[in-house]
Enzyme design. Structure first.
Site, PDB file in Angstrom:
ATOM      1  N   LYS A   9      34.114 -15.768  15.584  1.00 35.52           N
ATOM      2  CA  LYS A   9      33.589 -14.639  16.354  1.00 35.52           C
ATOM      3  C   LYS A   9      34.385 -14.451  17.656  1.00 35.52           C
ATOM      4  CE  LYS A   9      28.928 -15.125  14.383  1.00 35.52           C
ATOM      5  NZ  LYS A   9      27.490 -15.386  14.678  1.00 35.52           N
ATOM      6  N   TYR A  49      26.196  -7.504   8.137  1.00 37.11           N
ATOM      7  CA  TYR A  49      24.878  -7.983   8.572  1.00 37.11           C
ATOM      8  C   TYR A  49      23.741  -7.108   8.048  1.00 37.11           C
ATOM      9  CZ  TYR A  49      26.597 -11.655  11.730  1.00 37.11           C
ATOM     10  OH  TYR A  49      27.164 -12.802  12.258  1.00 37.11           O
ATOM     11  N   PHE A  57      17.686  -8.424  16.766  1.00 34.42           N
ATOM     12  CA  PHE A  57      19.016  -8.767  17.299  1.00 34.42           C
ATOM     13  C   PHE A  57      20.151  -8.014  16.610  1.00 34.42           C
ATOM     14  CE2 PHE A  57      17.891 -11.931  14.057  1.00 34.42           C
ATOM     15  CZ  PHE A  57      18.992 -11.863  13.222  1.00 34.42           C
ATOM     16  N   ARG A  85      29.189 -24.360   5.308  1.00 35.89           N
ATOM     17  CA  ARG A  85      27.916 -24.096   5.986  1.00 35.89           C
ATOM     18  C   ARG A  85      27.461 -25.344   6.771  1.00 35.89           C
ATOM     19  NH1 ARG A  85      25.165 -19.340   7.157  1.00 35.89           N
ATOM     20  NH2 ARG A  85      23.004 -19.949   7.297  1.00 35.89           N
ATOM     21  N   THR A  91      22.201 -22.346  12.929  1.00 38.81           N
ATOM     22  CA  THR A  91      22.407 -21.054  13.605  1.00 38.81           C
ATOM     23  C   THR A  91      22.261 -21.183  15.117  1.00 38.81           C
ATOM     24  OG1 THR A  91      21.554 -19.941  11.650  1.00 38.81           O
ATOM     25  CG2 THR A  91      21.607 -18.662  13.686  1.00 38.81           C
ATOM     26  N   ARG A 102      29.301 -25.756  15.628  1.00 40.81           N
ATOM     27  CA  ARG A 102      28.334 -25.250  16.615  1.00 40.81           C
ATOM     28  C   ARG A 102      27.765 -26.392  17.463  1.00 40.81           C
ATOM     29  NH1 ARG A 102      25.438 -21.208  12.273  1.00 40.81           N
ATOM     30  NH2 ARG A 102      26.589 -19.285  12.734  1.00 40.81           N
ATOM     31  N   ASN A 112      27.465 -18.221  18.874  1.00 41.39           N
ATOM     32  CA  ASN A 112      27.499 -19.470  18.105  1.00 41.39           C
ATOM     33  C   ASN A 112      28.823 -19.640  17.355  1.00 41.39           C
ATOM     34  OD1 ASN A 112      27.042 -17.582  16.137  1.00 41.39           O
ATOM     35  ND2 ASN A 112      25.024 -18.345  15.553  1.00 41.39           N
ATOM     36  N   HIS A 115      30.731 -17.396  11.820  1.00 42.50           N
ATOM     37  CA  HIS A 115      29.879 -16.996  10.705  1.00 42.50           C
ATOM     38  C   HIS A 115      30.355 -17.745   9.479  1.00 42.50           C
ATOM     39  CE1 HIS A 115      27.879 -14.659   7.607  1.00 42.50           C
ATOM     40  NE2 HIS A 115      29.037 -14.694   6.969  1.00 42.50           N
ATOM     41  N   GLU A 126      30.838 -10.843   0.687  1.00 45.99           N
ATOM     42  CA  GLU A 126      31.514 -10.866   1.999  1.00 45.99           C
ATOM     43  C   GLU A 126      33.038 -10.961   1.847  1.00 45.99           C
ATOM     44  OE1 GLU A 126      29.556 -13.997   4.192  1.00 45.99           O
ATOM     45  OE2 GLU A 126      27.646 -12.913   4.181  1.00 45.99           O
TER      46      GLU A 126
HETATM   47  O1  CDP Z   1      25.006 -17.045  11.189  1.00 44.94           O
HETATM   48  P1  CDP Z   1      23.852 -17.634  10.400  1.00 44.94           P
HETATM   49  O2  CDP Z   1      23.921 -17.336   8.924  1.00 44.94           O
HETATM   50  O3  CDP Z   1      23.678 -19.092  10.685  1.00 44.94           O
HETATM   51  O4  CDP Z   1      22.524 -16.957  10.968  1.00 44.94           O
HETATM   52  P2  CDP Z   1      21.727 -15.630  10.550  1.00 44.94           P
HETATM   53  O5  CDP Z   1      20.285 -15.952  10.559  1.00 44.94           O
HETATM   54  O6  CDP Z   1      22.306 -15.038   9.302  1.00 44.94           O
HETATM   55  O7  CDP Z   1      21.999 -14.632  11.775  1.00 44.94           O
HETATM   56  C1  CDP Z   1      23.232 -13.972  11.911  1.00 44.94           C
HETATM   57  C2  CDP Z   1      23.674 -14.038  13.358  1.00 44.94           C
HETATM   58  O8  CDP Z   1      22.800 -13.267  14.158  1.00 44.94           O
HETATM   59  C3  CDP Z   1      23.639 -15.439  13.973  1.00 44.94           C
HETATM   60  O9  CDP Z   1      24.800 -16.206  13.700  1.00 44.94           O
HETATM   61  C4  CDP Z   1      23.507 -15.125  15.456  1.00 44.94           C
HETATM   62  O10 CDP Z   1      24.786 -14.812  16.008  1.00 44.94           O
HETATM   63  C5  CDP Z   1      22.650 -13.862  15.454  1.00 44.94           C
HETATM   64  N1  CDP Z   1      21.250 -14.176  15.706  1.00 44.94           N
HETATM   65  C6  CDP Z   1      20.750 -13.996  16.988  1.00 44.94           C
HETATM   66  O11 CDP Z   1      21.490 -13.589  17.881  1.00 44.94           O
HETATM   67  N2  CDP Z   1      19.425 -14.264  17.251  1.00 44.94           N
HETATM   68  C7  CDP Z   1      18.619 -14.730  16.284  1.00 44.94           C
HETATM   69  N3  CDP Z   1      17.344 -15.004  16.554  1.00 44.94           N
HETATM   70  C8  CDP Z   1      19.113 -14.936  14.990  1.00 44.94           C
HETATM   71  C9  CDP Z   1      20.440 -14.650  14.720  1.00 44.94           C
HETATM   72 MG    MG Z   2      23.612 -15.623   7.824  1.00 46.29          MG
END
Ligand code: CDP
Ligand code: MG
Length: 137
Positions: A9, A49, A57, A85, A91, A102, A112, A115, A126
């Site tokens: 990112k 997304y 968010f 992963r 996350t 992370r 974070n 992705h 993707e």
């Molecule tokens: O990236 P990951 O798959 O671990 O998490 P996700 O649940 O798919 O969420 C995508 C991205 O949204 C996260 O990596 C965060 O950057 C953001 N996010 C956030 O800003 N606040 C949250 N409560 C959850 C996700």
């Molecule tokens: Mg995700």
């Protein structure tokens, strides 16, 4: 054999972590089968997304992903989706294990660093989205 998507990112690129993150992936024995530094367009990020479209968010995360250069990586190897992963960590970086990207290099969920695809089905979608030209074997 699986292929998964990693995005470094904007914060990761800004902090000069491209080398450190790709180093860890290569050390693990996984292969880089796609690699590019890009400015993502809004449409691609919104599609990426799409599962989060209704979440509070969504707008912020799309703004963030388009705020600076990112690196898109296609990563291939046995169990690549789950292996990557696990290497990237939870996350919320506060909950990410030490030893993960992370857990070692991030503190905030808004930044974070990376992705990674959540499962093989998402990975295939993707990779198609970020590497429409295909990957390299
Ligand atoms: O990236 P990951 O798959 O671990 O998490 P996700 O649940 O798919 O969420 C995508 C991205 O949204 C996260 O990596 C965060 O950057 C953001 N996010 C956030 O800003 N606040 C949250 N409560 C959850 C996700
Ligand atoms: Mg995700």
């Amino acid at each position: 054999m699986e292929t998964t998507l990693v995005l470094i990112k904007p914060g990761g690129v800004q902090r000069n972590l491209i080398g450190e993150i790709t180093r860890r992936i290569e050390l693990r024995g996984l292969k880089i089968t796609g690699l590019k530094l890009i400015r993502a367009d809004r449409k691609t990020v919104e599609e990426h997304y799409a599962e989060h479209r209704e979440r509070p968010f969504f707008g912020d995360v799309c703004d963030y992903l388009t705020s600076g250069p990112i690196v898109a990586l296609a990563i291939s190897g046995p169990n690549a989706v789950r292996a990557i992963r696990m290497m990237m960590g939870a996350t919320n970086p506060v909950e990410a294990e030490p030893g993960t990207v992370r857990g070692d290099m991030a503190l905030s969920i808004d930044d974070n660093l990376v992705h990674s695809s959540s499962d093989p089905e998402a990975a295939a979608i993707e990779i198609g989205l970020w590497f429409p030209e295909g990957t390299v074997n």
